[in-house]
Design an enzyme around this catalytic site. Structure first.
Site, PDB file in Angstrom:
ATOM      1  N   HIS A  42      35.527  58.993  27.288  1.00 29.01           N
ATOM      2  CA  HIS A  42      36.242  59.606  28.409  1.00 29.01           C
ATOM      3  C   HIS A  42      35.442  60.731  29.050  1.00 29.01           C
ATOM      4  O   HIS A  42      34.677  61.415  28.386  1.00 29.01           O
ATOM      5  CB  HIS A  42      37.586  60.169  27.936  1.00 29.01           C
ATOM      6  CG  HIS A  42      38.467  59.145  27.316  1.00 29.01           C
ATOM      7  ND1 HIS A  42      39.268  59.420  26.236  1.00 29.01           N
ATOM      8  CD2 HIS A  42      38.685  57.840  27.609  1.00 29.01           C
ATOM      9  CE1 HIS A  42      39.948  58.328  25.900  1.00 29.01           C
ATOM     10  NE2 HIS A  42      39.599  57.360  26.710  1.00 29.01           N
TER      11      HIS A  42
ATOM     12  N   LYS B 109      34.014  70.104  25.695  1.00 29.93           N
ATOM     13  CA  LYS B 109      34.926  69.929  24.560  1.00 29.93           C
ATOM     14  C   LYS B 109      34.271  70.415  23.267  1.00 29.93           C
ATOM     15  O   LYS B 109      33.155  70.017  22.941  1.00 29.93           O
ATOM     16  CB  LYS B 109      35.299  68.454  24.392  1.00 29.93           C
ATOM     17  CG  LYS B 109      36.070  67.884  25.569  1.00 29.93           C
ATOM     18  CD  LYS B 109      36.347  66.403  25.393  1.00 29.93           C
ATOM     19  CE  LYS B 109      37.089  65.851  26.600  1.00 29.93           C
ATOM     20  NZ  LYS B 109      37.293  64.389  26.482  1.00 29.93           N
TER      21      LYS B 109
ATOM     22  N   TYR C  72      40.599  69.266  19.501  1.00 31.04           N
ATOM     23  CA  TYR C  72      39.578  69.693  20.446  1.00 31.04           C
ATOM     24  C   TYR C  72      40.099  70.690  21.459  1.00 31.04           C
ATOM     25  O   TYR C  72      41.240  70.656  21.863  1.00 31.04           O
ATOM     26  CB  TYR C  72      38.888  68.515  21.126  1.00 31.04           C
ATOM     27  CG  TYR C  72      39.749  67.468  21.778  1.00 31.04           C
ATOM     28  CD1 TYR C  72      39.793  67.359  23.167  1.00 31.04           C
ATOM     29  CD2 TYR C  72      40.478  66.557  21.018  1.00 31.04           C
ATOM     30  CE1 TYR C  72      40.546  66.370  23.782  1.00 31.04           C
ATOM     31  CE2 TYR C  72      41.230  65.569  21.619  1.00 31.04           C
ATOM     32  CZ  TYR C  72      41.264  65.483  23.006  1.00 31.04           C
ATOM     33  OH  TYR C  72      42.017  64.517  23.615  1.00 31.04           O
TER      34      TYR C  72
ATOM     35  N   ASP D 264      41.049  52.022  27.540  1.00 34.83           N
ATOM     36  CA  ASP D 264      39.684  52.054  27.042  1.00 34.83           C
ATOM     37  C   ASP D 264      39.040  50.667  27.044  1.00 34.83           C
ATOM     38  O   ASP D 264      37.831  50.548  27.231  1.00 34.83           O
ATOM     39  CB  ASP D 264      39.641  52.668  25.647  1.00 34.83           C
ATOM     40  CG  ASP D 264      39.974  54.159  25.670  1.00 34.83           C
ATOM     41  OD1 ASP D 264      40.082  54.738  26.771  1.00 34.83           O
ATOM     42  OD2 ASP D 264      40.134  54.739  24.573  1.00 34.83           O
TER      43      ASP D 264
END
Length: 181
Positions: free
Chosen positions: A61, A70, A130, A168
Protein backbone atom coordinates in the site's frame (compact mmCIF):
# COMPACT_ATOMS: atom_id res chain seq x y z
CA UNK A 1 18.78 2.61 19.98
CA UNK A 2 20.64 0.94 17.15
CA UNK A 3 19.81 2.05 13.61
CA UNK A 4 20.62 -0.30 10.72
CA UNK A 5 20.60 1.01 7.16
CA UNK A 6 19.07 -1.17 4.45
CA UNK A 7 19.79 -1.44 0.72
CA UNK A 8 17.23 1.33 0.13
CA UNK A 9 18.36 4.77 1.34
CA UNK A 10 16.02 6.08 4.02
CA UNK A 11 14.49 2.70 4.91
CA UNK A 12 15.82 1.73 8.33
CA UNK A 13 15.71 -1.14 10.80
CA UNK A 14 15.58 0.20 14.34
CA UNK A 15 16.52 -1.83 17.40
CA UNK A 16 15.22 -0.13 20.55
CA UNK A 17 17.12 -0.26 23.83
CA UNK A 18 15.71 -3.01 25.99
CA UNK A 19 15.68 -2.99 29.77
CA UNK A 20 14.90 -6.44 31.14
CA UNK A 21 14.93 -8.39 34.35
CA UNK A 22 13.13 -11.35 35.89
CA UNK A 23 9.80 -9.49 35.62
CA UNK A 24 10.00 -8.96 31.85
CA UNK A 25 11.19 -5.99 29.84
CA UNK A 26 10.66 -2.31 29.06
CA UNK A 27 11.46 -0.48 25.84
CA UNK A 28 10.63 2.89 24.31
CA UNK A 29 8.99 2.42 20.92
CA UNK A 30 8.81 6.17 20.25
CA UNK A 31 10.64 9.10 21.77
CA UNK A 32 10.66 12.29 19.67
CA UNK A 33 13.93 13.58 21.15
CA UNK A 34 15.81 10.29 20.73
CA UNK A 35 14.55 9.71 17.19
CA UNK A 36 15.26 13.36 16.31
CA UNK A 37 18.84 13.00 17.58
CA UNK A 38 19.16 10.02 15.23
CA UNK A 39 18.04 12.16 12.28
CA UNK A 40 14.40 11.05 12.31
CA UNK A 41 12.51 14.25 13.07
CA UNK A 42 9.01 12.86 12.59
CA UNK A 43 5.51 14.02 13.41
CA UNK A 44 3.02 11.18 13.67
CA UNK A 45 -0.71 11.80 13.23
CA UNK A 46 -2.21 8.31 13.38
CA UNK A 47 -1.57 4.92 15.02
CA UNK A 48 -2.91 1.66 13.56
CA UNK A 49 -3.12 -1.92 14.77
CA UNK A 50 -3.94 -5.03 12.76
CA UNK A 51 -4.16 -8.70 13.75
CA UNK A 52 -3.70 -11.46 11.21
CA UNK A 53 -3.35 -15.21 11.05
CA UNK A 54 -0.33 -16.94 9.52
CA UNK A 55 -0.11 -16.62 5.75
CA UNK A 56 -1.96 -13.28 5.41
CA UNK A 57 -0.35 -10.80 3.07
CA UNK A 58 -1.32 -7.13 3.42
CA UNK A 59 -0.16 -4.62 0.83
CA UNK A 60 1.71 -3.28 -0.92
CA UNK A 61 0.00 0.00 0.00
CA UNK A 62 0.85 3.66 -0.52
CA UNK A 63 -0.91 7.00 -0.86
CA UNK A 64 -0.30 9.49 -3.67
CA UNK A 65 -0.93 12.32 -2.98
CA UNK A 66 -0.63 12.43 0.80
CA UNK A 67 2.14 9.84 1.23
CA UNK A 68 2.60 8.28 4.64
CA UNK A 69 5.83 7.54 6.41
CA UNK A 70 5.34 4.48 8.63
CA UNK A 71 7.16 3.30 11.73
CA UNK A 72 6.11 -0.33 12.09
CA UNK A 73 6.62 -3.10 14.64
CA UNK A 74 5.16 -6.40 15.82
CA UNK A 75 3.80 -6.80 19.35
CA UNK A 76 3.01 -10.53 19.01
CA UNK A 77 3.88 -13.02 16.30
CA UNK A 78 6.11 -12.28 13.31
CA UNK A 79 6.03 -10.81 9.81
CA UNK A 80 8.21 -10.47 6.76
CA UNK A 81 7.98 -6.72 6.19
CA UNK A 82 8.70 -5.09 2.82
CA UNK A 83 9.28 -1.59 1.42
CA UNK A 84 9.40 -0.82 -2.32
CA UNK A 85 10.94 2.40 -3.62
CA UNK A 86 8.40 4.29 -5.76
CA UNK A 87 10.46 7.47 -6.23
CA UNK A 88 11.16 7.66 -9.97
CA UNK A 89 14.18 9.94 -9.44
CA UNK A 90 15.77 7.47 -7.01
CA UNK A 91 18.62 5.20 -8.15
CA UNK A 92 16.78 2.37 -6.31
CA UNK A 93 13.40 2.99 -8.01
CA UNK A 94 11.38 -0.26 -8.20
CA UNK A 95 13.70 -2.10 -5.80
CA UNK A 96 12.60 -3.67 -2.53
CA UNK A 97 14.02 -4.52 0.85
CA UNK A 98 12.57 -6.78 3.49
CA UNK A 99 13.19 -7.85 7.05
CA UNK A 100 11.63 -10.05 9.69
CA UNK A 101 9.93 -8.17 12.50
CA UNK A 102 8.79 -10.17 15.49
CA UNK A 103 7.77 -9.99 19.10
CA UNK A 104 10.99 -11.85 19.83
CA UNK A 105 13.44 -9.54 18.03
CA UNK A 106 11.53 -6.34 18.92
CA UNK A 107 12.85 -4.59 15.82
CA UNK A 108 11.05 -1.69 14.17
CA UNK A 109 11.09 -0.73 10.49
CA UNK A 110 11.00 2.86 9.22
CA UNK A 111 9.33 3.14 5.79
CA UNK A 112 9.58 6.75 4.58
CA UNK A 113 7.18 8.60 2.31
CA UNK A 114 7.52 7.56 -1.32
CA UNK A 115 7.58 3.82 -0.66
CA UNK A 116 4.96 1.10 -0.95
CA UNK A 117 4.67 -1.07 2.17
CA UNK A 118 3.36 -4.55 2.89
CA UNK A 119 3.90 -7.60 5.05
CA UNK A 120 3.36 -11.35 5.19
CA UNK A 121 2.46 -12.86 8.56
CA UNK A 122 4.66 -15.74 9.62
CA UNK A 123 2.72 -16.76 12.76
CA UNK A 124 -0.89 -16.91 13.88
CA UNK A 125 -2.30 -14.07 15.95
CA UNK A 126 0.27 -11.56 14.76
CA UNK A 127 -0.35 -8.05 16.08
CA UNK A 128 1.15 -5.42 13.77
CA UNK A 129 1.40 -1.81 14.98
CA UNK A 130 2.32 1.27 13.01
CA UNK A 131 2.57 5.00 13.39
CA UNK A 132 1.86 7.18 10.32
CA UNK A 133 3.05 10.66 9.37
CA UNK A 134 -0.13 11.43 7.38
CA UNK A 135 -3.76 10.41 7.91
CA UNK A 136 -5.31 7.60 5.95
CA UNK A 137 -6.86 8.96 2.74
CA UNK A 138 -8.77 6.21 0.91
CA UNK A 139 -9.22 8.37 -2.20
CA UNK A 140 -5.41 8.55 -2.52
CA UNK A 141 -4.62 4.91 -1.67
CA UNK A 142 -3.10 2.57 -4.24
CA UNK A 143 -1.92 -1.02 -4.12
CA UNK A 144 1.19 -2.22 -5.89
CA UNK A 145 0.75 -5.89 -6.83
CA UNK A 146 2.49 -8.01 -4.20
CA UNK A 147 3.56 -10.48 -6.88
CA UNK A 148 4.62 -8.07 -9.66
CA UNK A 149 7.54 -9.77 -11.45
CA UNK A 150 9.00 -6.34 -12.29
CA UNK A 151 9.61 -5.84 -8.55
CA UNK A 152 10.39 -9.51 -7.78
CA UNK A 153 9.85 -9.63 -4.05
CA UNK A 154 11.05 -12.93 -2.59
CA UNK A 155 8.23 -13.52 -0.11
CA UNK A 156 8.91 -16.45 2.26
CA UNK A 157 5.76 -18.26 1.16
CA UNK A 158 5.62 -21.95 1.96
CA UNK A 159 2.78 -24.16 0.83
CA UNK A 160 -0.43 -22.40 -0.14
CA UNK A 161 -0.54 -18.95 -1.70
CA UNK A 162 -0.90 -16.11 0.81
CA UNK A 163 -4.35 -14.93 1.79
CA UNK A 164 -4.95 -11.44 0.37
CA UNK A 165 -7.94 -9.10 0.40
CA UNK A 166 -9.93 -8.44 -2.77
CA UNK A 167 -8.40 -4.97 -2.94
CA UNK A 168 -4.87 -6.33 -2.65
CA UNK A 169 -5.58 -9.05 -5.22
CA UNK A 170 -6.35 -6.23 -7.68
CA UNK A 171 -2.99 -4.54 -7.08
CA UNK A 172 -1.41 -2.79 -10.05
CA UNK A 173 1.90 -3.49 -11.74
CA UNK A 174 4.79 -1.11 -11.06
CA UNK A 175 4.38 0.28 -14.61
CA UNK A 176 0.74 1.24 -13.83
CA UNK A 177 0.91 2.83 -10.37
CA UNK A 178 1.21 6.60 -9.86
CA UNK A 179 4.80 6.87 -8.64
CA UNK A 180 6.51 9.81 -6.94
CA UNK A 181 8.87 12.30 -8.57
Amino acid sequence: MNIIETALPGVLIIEPRLFGDARGFFMETWNAAAFGAAGLDLAFVQDNHSRSQKGVLRGLHFQNPGPQGKLVRVASGAVFDVAVDLRRSSPTFGQWTGTVLSAANKRMFWVPEGFAHGFLTLEDDTDFLYKCTAPYAPQSEFTLAWDDPAVGIEWPVTGAAPLVSEKDARGLALAAVPVFA
